[in-house]
Design a protein around this motif. Structure first.
Motif, PDB file in Angstrom:
ATOM      1  N   TYR A  12      37.757  26.476  42.270  1.00 20.43           N
ATOM      2  CA  TYR A  12      38.538  25.265  42.538  1.00 20.43           C
ATOM      3  C   TYR A  12      37.604  24.063  42.588  1.00 20.43           C
ATOM      4  N   SER A  13      38.060  22.959  42.076  1.00 17.46           N
ATOM      5  CA  SER A  13      37.238  21.746  42.104  1.00 17.46           C
ATOM      6  C   SER A  13      37.379  21.003  43.433  1.00 17.46           C
ATOM      7  N   GLN A  14      38.462  21.297  44.180  1.00 19.22           N
ATOM      8  CA  GLN A  14      38.715  20.594  45.438  1.00 19.22           C
ATOM      9  C   GLN A  14      38.715  21.573  46.614  1.00 19.22           C
ATOM     10  N   SER A  15      38.659  21.017  47.807  1.00 20.36           N
ATOM     11  CA  SER A  15      38.718  21.829  49.018  1.00 20.36           C
ATOM     12  C   SER A  15      40.100  22.468  49.139  1.00 20.36           C
ATOM     13  N   MET A  16      40.135  23.719  49.575  1.00 21.79           N
ATOM     14  CA  MET A  16      41.398  24.461  49.655  1.00 21.79           C
ATOM     15  C   MET A  16      41.689  24.992  51.056  1.00 21.79           C
ATOM     16  N   GLY A  17      41.024  24.459  52.055  1.00 19.59           N
ATOM     17  CA  GLY A  17      41.306  24.906  53.419  1.00 19.59           C
ATOM     18  C   GLY A  17      40.644  26.233  53.735  1.00 19.59           C
ATOM     19  N   ASP A  18      41.397  27.163  54.298  1.00 22.80           N
ATOM     20  CA  ASP A  18      40.880  28.456  54.762  1.00 22.80           C
ATOM     21  C   ASP A  18      40.493  29.352  53.572  1.00 22.80           C
ATOM     22  N   VAL A  19      39.254  29.249  53.139  1.00 22.16           N
ATOM     23  CA  VAL A  19      38.773  30.003  51.976  1.00 22.16           C
ATOM     24  C   VAL A  19      38.848  31.512  52.213  1.00 22.16           C
ATOM     25  N   ALA A  20      38.580  31.944  53.437  1.00 21.10           N
ATOM     26  CA  ALA A  20      38.616  33.380  53.745  1.00 21.10           C
ATOM     27  C   ALA A  20      40.011  33.954  53.490  1.00 21.10           C
ATOM     28  N   ALA A  21      41.040  33.193  53.842  1.00 21.92           N
ATOM     29  CA  ALA A  21      42.418  33.645  53.616  1.00 21.92           C
ATOM     30  C   ALA A  21      42.697  33.765  52.121  1.00 21.92           C
ATOM     31  N   LEU A  22      42.178  32.828  51.340  1.00 20.62           N
ATOM     32  CA  LEU A  22      42.356  32.878  49.891  1.00 20.62           C
ATOM     33  C   LEU A  22      41.607  34.064  49.283  1.00 20.62           C
ATOM     34  N   GLU A  23      40.418  34.332  49.778  1.00 19.28           N
ATOM     35  CA  GLU A  23      39.638  35.462  49.256  1.00 19.28           C
ATOM     36  C   GLU A  23      40.342  36.787  49.540  1.00 19.28           C
ATOM     37  N   THR A  24      41.000  36.869  50.683  1.00 18.12           N
ATOM     38  CA  THR A  24      41.780  38.063  51.005  1.00 18.12           C
ATOM     39  C   THR A  24      42.959  38.196  50.059  1.00 18.12           C
ATOM     40  N   TYR A  25      43.624  37.067  49.772  1.00 18.04           N
ATOM     41  CA  TYR A  25      44.792  37.088  48.884  1.00 18.04           C
ATOM     42  C   TYR A  25      44.401  37.466  47.453  1.00 18.04           C
ATOM     43  N   PHE A  26      43.381  36.806  46.915  1.00 13.24           N
ATOM     44  CA  PHE A  26      42.969  37.050  45.530  1.00 13.24           C
ATOM     45  C   PHE A  26      42.141  38.328  45.382  1.00 13.24           C
ATOM     46  N   GLY A  27      41.511  38.784  46.477  1.00 12.60           N
ATOM     47  CA  GLY A  27      40.674  39.978  46.417  1.00 12.60           C
ATOM     48  C   GLY A  27      39.365  39.744  45.707  1.00 12.60           C
ATOM     49  N   CYS A  28      38.849  38.511  45.784  1.00 18.13           N
ATOM     50  CA  CYS A  28      37.595  38.171  45.087  1.00 18.13           C
ATOM     51  C   CYS A  28      36.978  36.939  45.731  1.00 18.13           C
ATOM     52  N   PRO A  29      35.721  36.598  45.360  1.00 20.20           N
ATOM     53  CA  PRO A  29      35.091  35.386  45.898  1.00 20.20           C
ATOM     54  C   PRO A  29      35.801  34.115  45.396  1.00 20.20           C
ATOM     55  N   ILE A  30      35.846  33.107  46.250  1.00 21.11           N
ATOM     56  CA  ILE A  30      36.425  31.804  45.899  1.00 21.11           C
ATOM     57  C   ILE A  30      35.293  30.787  45.879  1.00 21.11           C
ATOM     58  N   ARG A  31      35.206  30.044  44.793  1.00 23.07           N
ATOM     59  CA  ARG A  31      34.175  29.003  44.708  1.00 23.07           C
ATOM     60  C   ARG A  31      34.841  27.632  44.794  1.00 23.07           C
ATOM     61  N   ILE A  32      34.353  26.818  45.711  1.00 22.36           N
ATOM     62  CA  ILE A  32      34.864  25.458  45.881  1.00 22.36           C
ATOM     63  C   ILE A  32      33.852  24.462  45.312  1.00 22.36           C
ATOM     64  N   GLY A  33      34.334  23.379  44.708  1.00 26.82           N
ATOM     65  CA  GLY A  33      33.439  22.366  44.156  1.00 26.82           C
ATOM     66  C   GLY A  33      33.028  22.658  42.724  1.00 26.82           C
ATOM     67  N   ALA A  34      33.799  23.510  42.039  1.00 29.57           N
ATOM     68  CA  ALA A  34      33.510  23.831  40.634  1.00 29.57           C
ATOM     69  C   ALA A  34      33.874  22.652  39.739  1.00 29.57           C
ATOM     70  N   ASN A  35      33.461  22.713  38.484  1.00 31.08           N
ATOM     71  CA  ASN A  35      33.760  21.609  37.559  1.00 31.08           C
ATOM     72  C   ASN A  35      35.147  21.727  36.932  1.00 31.08           C
ATOM     73  N   ALA A  36      35.870  22.803  37.266  1.00 30.05           N
ATOM     74  CA  ALA A  36      37.228  22.997  36.748  1.00 30.05           C
ATOM     75  C   ALA A  36      37.948  23.978  37.662  1.00 30.05           C
ATOM     76  N   ASN A  37      39.261  24.097  37.458  1.00 28.32           N
ATOM     77  CA  ASN A  37      40.061  25.049  38.232  1.00 28.32           C
ATOM     78  C   ASN A  37      40.349  26.258  37.356  1.00 28.32           C
ATOM     79  N   ARG A  38      39.796  27.425  37.730  1.00 31.92           N
ATOM     80  CA  ARG A  38      39.880  28.614  36.871  1.00 31.92           C
ATOM     81  C   ARG A  38      40.211  29.866  37.669  1.00 31.92           C
TER      82      ARG A  38
END
Length: 345
Positions: free
Chosen positions: A163-189
């Motif tokens: 994600y290029s922007q802040s998404m709040g509770d990253v740990a909750a997102l990582e649990t949902y997606f089942g993978c690492p979440i990167r914030i501050g990327a150059n695109a949303n992928r």
């Protein structure tokens, strides 16, 4: 930039209600009229973003809002564009259908790339110069995985999410997606396991697809042919009474600067002033054909400060006064509708 007309599916509002959020509260928070909640209502890109931001403000944490909405949206409430993906043959077919039909729901666009063991889906925003609410970005990518989970009936996980922007509770997102979440990327992928794309959908429905696909494909082709001038005219016609008739206000609704809008209109060999005149002329004929409206009301509905300004403009368009035009027009309608009636001179 595609046509700036976005229709919220009824399922969106139903999903909010299941989360305990009243759609009317979202409309008020966004400072938009309650008419946006109507089933046939359409909104502009700017209004679309305001609604998502309002939902984000009401739900609190961005990540929690993303997960709640992605999972609360019932498949029975999917609009036809999404229904056609849910009933696709497999996950790959569903994703490619969704990328195609996203063109009917501006300003989002999906770019799918398969390479090696990875499938990367990049989310882009077409022609919008406004900041996109993070919760909209997050929910869009979450829904792509949710679609695969529901279609295959398997607890699929992603390889990575950026994600290029802040998404709040990253740990909750990582649990949902089942993978690492990167914030501050150059695109949303969203990056998926490519092997998951071959998984068949339990919800596959060939008969329904044979009905939906031709209709949706035709709509996509028609959508692509709409011009910026048509979008501006549409916005002007519904904004005449409100008085938001300057190019900056319209450009803001289209998610671009007034300079960009002027340049795009010049490319299409027209001007904002010409389109405003055209919109008023067409609406004037429409309003005057309604005998329930008096001339003063028509002038007001067209955004004129006084009746005389409307009279002068109408004479220039039609070479006649609004009253005479109405008499002649309504008279011809009566004679055409009832040809056997005697005509008294």
């Amino acid at each position: 930039m595609k046509a700036d007309r976005i229709k919220f599916p009824a399922g969106f509002w139903a999903g909010l209600q299941r989360l305990g959020i009243a759609p009317s509260d979202v409309a008020r928070k966004a400072r938009l009229p309650l008419t946006i909640l109507a089933e046939s209502a359409v909104v502009t890109t700017a209004q679309y973003f305001k609604i998502w931001q309002a939902y984000s403000d009401l739900v609190g944490d961005t990540a929690i809002g993303i997960i709640k909405l992605a999972t609360a949206f019932e498949t029975t409430q999917y609009p036809p564009t999404v229904l056609a993906t849910y009933h696709a043959r497999d996950y790959r077919d569903a994703l490619h259908r969704l990328a195609r039909y996203k063109r009917l729901c501006p300003p989002e666009s999906l770019r799918i790339t398969e390479k090696g063991e990875r499938c990367t889906i990049e989310l882009e925003w077409m022609g919008s110069e406004q900041p996109v609410p993070p919760i909209l970005v997050g929910t869009t990518l979450a829904f792509l995985l949710e679609l695969g989970r529901r279609g295959t009936g398997k607890p699929l996980t992603a390889l990575s999410v950026e994600y290029s922007q802040s998404m709040g509770d990253v740990a909750a997102l990582e649990t949902y997606f089942g993978c690492p979440i990167r914030i501050g990327a150059n695109a949303n992928r969203l990056t998926l396991h490519r092997s998951d794309l071959d998984r068949p959908f339990l919800s596959y429905n060939q008969e329904l697809l044979e009905i939906l696909t031709p209709v949706l494909d035709r709509s996509v082709d028609e959508q692509g042919s709409r011009s910026i001038a048509e979008m501006v005219t549409w916005i002007l016609k519904r904004s005449l009474t409100g008085g938001s008739l300057d190019i900056r206000a319209v450009a803001r609704e289209l998610g671009m600067s007034d300079r960009t809008l002027q340049r795009r209109l010049t490319d299409e060999c027209t001007t904002f002033k010409k389109l405003l005149t055209q919109a008023r002329h067409e609406k004037a004929r429409e309003y005057l054909a309604d005998p329930a409206l008096d001339i003063k009301e028509v002038a007001f509905l067209l955004g004129y400060e006084d009746q005389n300004s409307f009279y002068r403009a109408f004479r220039m368009w039609e070479g006649d006064t609004p009253s005479n035009w109405r008499s002649n027009h309504l008279g011809s309608i009566s004679r055409d509708s009832f040809p056997n009636l005697p005509h008294f001179q």
